[in-house]
Design a protein around this motif. Structure first.
Motif, PDB file in Angstrom:
ATOM      1  N   GLY A   1       0.865  -1.195  -0.062  1.00 50.98           N
ATOM      2  CA  GLY A   1      -0.115   0.169   0.011  1.00 50.98           C
ATOM      3  C   GLY A   1       0.521   1.238  -0.065  1.00 50.98           C
ATOM      4  O   GLY A   1       0.397   2.373  -0.111  1.00 50.98           O
ATOM      5  N   VAL A   2       2.024   1.157   0.226  1.00 46.37           N
ATOM      6  CA  VAL A   2       3.113   2.392   0.128  1.00 46.37           C
ATOM      7  C   VAL A   2       3.345   2.619  -1.192  1.00 46.37           C
ATOM      8  O   VAL A   2       3.705   1.823  -1.810  1.00 46.37           O
ATOM      9  CB  VAL A   2       4.053   2.289   1.202  1.00 46.37           C
ATOM     10  CG1 VAL A   2       5.089   3.149   0.910  1.00 46.37           C
ATOM     11  CG2 VAL A   2       3.738   1.887   2.603  1.00 46.37           C
ATOM     12  N   ILE A   3       3.459   3.885  -1.592  1.00 45.70           N
ATOM     13  CA  ILE A   3       3.938   4.542  -2.873  1.00 45.70           C
ATOM     14  C   ILE A   3       5.315   4.777  -2.503  1.00 45.70           C
ATOM     15  O   ILE A   3       5.526   5.584  -1.835  1.00 45.70           O
ATOM     16  CB  ILE A   3       3.140   5.754  -3.066  1.00 45.70           C
ATOM     17  CG1 ILE A   3       1.367   5.400  -3.286  1.00 45.70           C
ATOM     18  CG2 ILE A   3       3.803   6.372  -4.437  1.00 45.70           C
ATOM     19  CD1 ILE A   3       0.797   6.782  -3.610  1.00 45.70           C
ATOM     20  N   THR A   4       6.252   3.901  -3.157  1.00 43.47           N
ATOM     21  CA  THR A   4       7.636   4.239  -3.170  1.00 43.47           C
ATOM     22  C   THR A   4       8.369   5.006  -4.143  1.00 43.47           C
ATOM     23  O   THR A   4       7.773   5.032  -5.300  1.00 43.47           O
ATOM     24  CB  THR A   4       8.372   2.842  -3.050  1.00 43.47           C
ATOM     25  OG1 THR A   4       8.052   2.246  -4.224  1.00 43.47           O
ATOM     26  CG2 THR A   4       7.797   1.905  -1.881  1.00 43.47           C
ATOM     27  N   ILE A   5       9.512   5.788  -3.705  1.00 32.11           N
ATOM     28  CA  ILE A   5      10.206   6.519  -4.599  1.00 32.11           C
ATOM     29  C   ILE A   5      11.731   6.033  -4.386  1.00 32.11           C
ATOM     30  O   ILE A   5      12.039   5.292  -3.419  1.00 32.11           O
ATOM     31  CB  ILE A   5      10.093   8.176  -4.536  1.00 32.11           C
ATOM     32  CG1 ILE A   5      10.624   8.346  -3.027  1.00 32.11           C
ATOM     33  CG2 ILE A   5       8.767   8.426  -4.870  1.00 32.11           C
ATOM     34  CD1 ILE A   5      10.749   9.888  -2.661  1.00 32.11           C
ATOM     35  N   THR A   6      12.510   6.319  -5.308  1.00 28.37           N
ATOM     36  CA  THR A   6      13.969   5.738  -5.135  1.00 28.37           C
ATOM     37  C   THR A   6      14.596   6.210  -4.080  1.00 28.37           C
ATOM     38  O   THR A   6      14.158   7.592  -3.454  1.00 28.37           O
ATOM     39  CB  THR A   6      14.803   6.265  -6.533  1.00 28.37           C
ATOM     40  OG1 THR A   6      14.771   7.799  -6.706  1.00 28.37           O
ATOM     41  CG2 THR A   6      14.244   5.620  -7.470  1.00 28.37           C
ATOM     42  N   THR A   7      15.469   5.667  -3.575  1.00 32.79           N
ATOM     43  CA  THR A   7      16.361   6.185  -2.395  1.00 32.79           C
ATOM     44  C   THR A   7      17.923   6.240  -2.679  1.00 32.79           C
ATOM     45  O   THR A   7      18.623   5.589  -3.705  1.00 32.79           O
ATOM     46  CB  THR A   7      16.601   4.872  -1.113  1.00 32.79           C
ATOM     47  OG1 THR A   7      15.154   4.597  -0.991  1.00 32.79           O
ATOM     48  CG2 THR A   7      17.306   5.331   0.057  1.00 32.79           C
ATOM     49  N   PRO A   8      18.493   7.646  -2.521  1.00 38.78           N
ATOM     50  CA  PRO A   8      17.855   8.554  -1.765  1.00 38.78           C
ATOM     51  C   PRO A   8      16.897   9.359  -2.439  1.00 38.78           C
ATOM     52  O   PRO A   8      16.977   9.336  -3.530  1.00 38.78           O
ATOM     53  CB  PRO A   8      19.164   9.284  -1.021  1.00 38.78           C
ATOM     54  CG  PRO A   8      19.849   9.282  -2.364  1.00 38.78           C
ATOM     55  CD  PRO A   8      19.937   7.645  -2.847  1.00 38.78           C
ATOM     56  N   ALA A   9      16.067  10.070  -1.710  1.00 37.18           N
ATOM     57  CA  ALA A   9      15.035  11.031  -2.304  1.00 37.18           C
ATOM     58  C   ALA A   9      15.809  12.038  -3.161  1.00 37.18           C
ATOM     59  O   ALA A   9      16.699  12.457  -2.692  1.00 37.18           O
ATOM     60  CB  ALA A   9      14.055  11.503  -1.224  1.00 37.18           C
ATOM     61  N   ASP A  10      15.077  12.535  -4.064  1.00 37.23           N
ATOM     62  CA  ASP A  10      15.275  13.734  -4.744  1.00 37.23           C
ATOM     63  C   ASP A  10      14.085  14.722  -5.010  1.00 37.23           C
ATOM     64  O   ASP A  10      12.784  13.942  -4.789  1.00 37.23           O
ATOM     65  CB  ASP A  10      15.997  13.655  -5.906  1.00 37.23           C
ATOM     66  CG  ASP A  10      15.339  12.932  -7.075  1.00 37.23           C
ATOM     67  OD1 ASP A  10      14.277  13.596  -7.552  1.00 37.23           O
ATOM     68  OD2 ASP A  10      15.496  11.700  -7.374  1.00 37.23           O
ATOM     69  N   THR A  11      14.111  15.717  -5.051  1.00 34.30           N
ATOM     70  CA  THR A  11      12.944  16.807  -4.952  1.00 34.30           C
ATOM     71  C   THR A  11      12.230  16.559  -6.321  1.00 34.30           C
ATOM     72  O   THR A  11      10.892  16.591  -6.114  1.00 34.30           O
ATOM     73  CB  THR A  11      13.619  18.285  -5.171  1.00 34.30           C
ATOM     74  OG1 THR A  11      14.449  18.569  -4.074  1.00 34.30           O
ATOM     75  CG2 THR A  11      12.387  19.294  -5.068  1.00 34.30           C
ATOM     76  N   VAL A  12      12.698  16.335  -7.368  1.00 34.30           N
ATOM     77  CA  VAL A  12      11.915  15.992  -8.474  1.00 34.30           C
ATOM     78  C   VAL A  12      10.959  14.643  -8.421  1.00 34.30           C
ATOM     79  O   VAL A  12       9.923  15.019  -8.660  1.00 34.30           O
ATOM     80  CB  VAL A  12      12.850  15.879  -9.846  1.00 34.30           C
ATOM     81  CG1 VAL A  12      12.168  15.403 -10.963  1.00 34.30           C
ATOM     82  CG2 VAL A  12      13.656  17.017 -10.069  1.00 34.30           C
TER      83      VAL A  12
END
Length: 355
Positions: free
Chosen positions: A292-303
């Motif tokens: 259920g979690v929406i994931t983004i790449t690690t480390p995060a970036d503003t874009v």
């Protein structure tokens, strides 16, 4: 049965501290005795009621010498440094065949800085090790811990939300900001809070009433406040400091999304709480986020973060993936493990020869 727990205890309201508090409440409810000795700074200075905050190492050892507990359960998280090695050693010294270890740390699963030989020796001395996710379990096996001594148990999530009066300044911010974004954690470098602030600055053009509430405290507080002022975002970003857990839950329940942009992480309790409360979560991908979690790449970036938030807000709320799960059985599993160890201790004592 008497359980001694070593670890953080609220306040402040960190994830590991809340987990320990939940275990203690459950044990007492089941008519067991539970003593907690805090291993981190505690703002309340507990010294009674079964919760103790030693002022120094000597006081900590004095409490350990006095203990009559049947089982000693150490909780660790964060960086594995000399202080943690010392706690592991003390727990083994006083616990012998009755010591349990829970590893909450997300960094434990990815760090290459462990003193492998010393850590391997210490870990093998515990009668049971609880890992909060499979990644940590895999690291333990690579370090030589036998699989039958490892249990993977996710942290306990509070299955209800108590309604209390929320401070006026918080509700004033909530009422003025829409959509509302909430972030819960420490004000430390590994939480990448500057990226969250930068994302808000970008999103103001699309959502002029957007707001970010950052709940927590830490070494970067003065720096972040200065950054918010420098960017003229005082009306859009609010740092609350540590809040009582019940109020934190209410803020999460009122939010349109919870952010978790950690560089490394364990099974974050705030993420599970948000999902339980029906609040969408955007988090950096640590390979172990709940369904259920929406994931983004690690480390995060503003874009990437800005894009994920914008995409979420454009969705129909009925299509946003949220998984409600109380995880009440997880804390019952911990209690059953205590009983199993207690029984083994009793059986060993009966077999021991009388001198």
């Amino acid at each position: 049965m008497h359980i001694l727990i070593l670890g953080p205890f609220p306040p402040p309201e960190g994830g590991v501290a809340r987990n320990i508090a939940a275990i203690r409440r459950y044990l007492i409810r089941e008519n067991h005795q539970c003593t907690v000795i805090c291993t981190t700074r505690n703002t309340s200075g507990h010294q009674t009621g079964g919760v103790f905050t030693p002022a120094n190492a000597i006081e900590f050892l004095q409490h350990m010498l006095k203990t009559t507990a049947d089982i000693i359960h150490l909780h660790i998280g964060g960086r594995i440094n000399w202080r943690v090695y010392t706690l592991l050693g003390i727990c083994i010294l006083f616990g012998r065949r009755r010591s349990v270890l829970t590893i909450h740390s997300g960094e434990f699963g990815i760090s290459k800085k462990h003193n492998v030989f010393f850590l391997r020796y210490l870990l093998k001395q515990f009668c049971l090790i609880i890992a909060v996710n499979k990644q940590i379990s895999s690291v333990l096996e690579r370090l030589g811990v036998k699989p039958d001594k490892i249990r993977v148990i996710s942290p306990f999530v509070l299955p209800f939300i108590e309604r209390v009066e929320v401070p006026h300044d918080l509700m004033e911010f909530v009422d003025a900001r829409s959509p509302l974004i909430v972030s819960v954690g420490l004000l430390e470098p590994e939480y990448d809070l500057e990226i969250q602030i930068a994302a808000i600055q970008s999103l103001i053009k699309i959502y002029p009433k957007i707001g970010l509430m950052i709940i927590g405290s830490g070494s970067l507080e003065a720096h972040l406040l200065s950054l918010i002022k420098q960017k003229n975002l005082e009306s859009y970003v609010k740092i609350t400091g540590d809040l009582p857990h019940v109020i934190t839950l209410q803020m999460i329940s009122l939010a349109n999304v919870l952010l978790r942009t950690t560089r490394f992480d364990g099974d974050a309790i705030s993420v599970r709480e948000a999902l339980f409360l029906g609040t969408p979560v955007i988090a950096t991908d640590n390979g172990m986020r709940p369904e259920g979690v929406i994931t983004i790449t690690t480390p995060a970036d503003t874009v990437n973060l800005t894009s994920a938030i914008e995409k979420l807000f454009q969705q129909d709320s009925s299509t946003v993936p949220v998984k409600n799960d109380t995880d009440i059985d997880n804390i019952e599993i911990v209690l059953s493990l205590y009983k199993e160890i207690y029984q083994k201790i009793a059986n060993f004592a009966r077999r021991a020869p009388v001198k």
